[in-house]
Design an enzyme around this catalytic site. Structure first.
Site, PDB file in Angstrom:
ATOM      1  N   SER A  39       0.804  -1.225   0.000  1.00  0.00           N
ATOM      2  CA  SER A  39       0.000   0.000   0.000  1.00  0.00           C
ATOM      3  C   SER A  39       0.837   1.276   0.000  1.00  0.00           C
ATOM      4  O   SER A  39       0.314   2.357  -0.286  1.00  0.00           O
ATOM      5  CB  SER A  39      -0.952   0.016   1.197  1.00  0.00           C
ATOM      6  OG  SER A  39      -0.252   0.218   2.404  1.00  0.00           O
ATOM      7  N   LYS A  87       0.625   4.769   6.826  1.00  0.00           N
ATOM      8  CA  LYS A  87       0.150   5.614   5.729  1.00  0.00           C
ATOM      9  C   LYS A  87       0.859   6.968   5.807  1.00  0.00           C
ATOM     10  O   LYS A  87       1.603   7.255   6.730  1.00  0.00           O
ATOM     11  CB  LYS A  87      -1.364   5.835   5.800  1.00  0.00           C
ATOM     12  CG  LYS A  87      -2.213   4.574   5.858  1.00  0.00           C
ATOM     13  CD  LYS A  87      -2.191   3.784   4.563  1.00  0.00           C
ATOM     14  CE  LYS A  87      -3.019   2.507   4.682  1.00  0.00           C
ATOM     15  NZ  LYS A  87      -2.869   1.630   3.501  1.00  0.00           N
TER      16      LYS A  87
END
Length: 201
Positions: A39, A87
């Protein structure tokens, strides 16, 4: 004459003290983490090992562009997520964030994101998931409330992030990723390309 302690006892005490210090450092100062998914490509590769700084955010708030590790939010817990996420911080408290034509706008200014693969678009379609029906969080412009952060993965076509499930509370943030220590051919600081809204001409 002072009686000398048994060498075995001394050894056990030394090992115990070392374990306590190591645990204290991991709990309070820094810890190692590994990357289990793609990701955050291309910034972070699967199986990269990182050092997470757990001290800085005691004295300052996360900044736009920081790569952060955080515990699952309530929305993620409801979907049975238990492991920490990693993230990039995009929206800060007070920011208005919106997706337009595959790009991110912060406070009506285009966010320049040089760490993304060329041509990659930031769209809401990535959120389509039977367990998470629409409307998705970033389907329309949102203003980030106090003590919350909007985060996105660098691999926008394969990242389950704030677009889908919402914001990260300040207290959920464990720390900031600062150094990659594995693999050896990639040791060093993380990608420091700038993240900033493009000033209109």
């Amino acid at each position: 004459m002072t009686k000398r302690e048994n060498p075995w006892i001394e050894g056990i005490k030394t090992i115990a003290l070392s374990a306590v210090l190591a645990l204290g450092i991991r709990t309070l100062v820094a810890e190692a983490r590994w990357i289990p998914s793609g990701s955050m490509l291309p910034t972070l590769q699967i199986n990269d090992r990182l050092i997470i700084d757990k001290v800085s955010y005691r004295f300052q708030n996360p900044k736009r562009g920081d790569v952060v590790v955080f515990r699952p939010t309530e929305a993620l817990k409801e979907q049975n997520f238990k492991d920490a996420f990693i993230k990039r911080v995009i929206g800060l408290p007070g920011d208005t964030v919106e997706l337009q034509d595959g790009k991110v706008y912060v406070n009506n200014q285009l966010l320049v994101e040089k760490y993304l693969d060329q041509g990659q678009k930031t769209i809401i379609d990535v959120c389509r998931n039977p367990s998470m029906p629409p409307p998705y969080y970033l389907s329309k412009a949102v203003t980030v409330p106090p003590n919350s952060y909007l985060v996105l993965g660098d691999n926008r076509q394969s990242s389950y992030d704030s677009r889908c499930w919402g914001l990260v509370p300040r207290e959920n943030i464990i720390g900031k990723a600062i150094v990659r220590f594995w693999p050896l051919n990639s040791v060093g600081g993380l990608n420091k390309d700038p993240v900033y809204p493009k000033t209109s001409q």
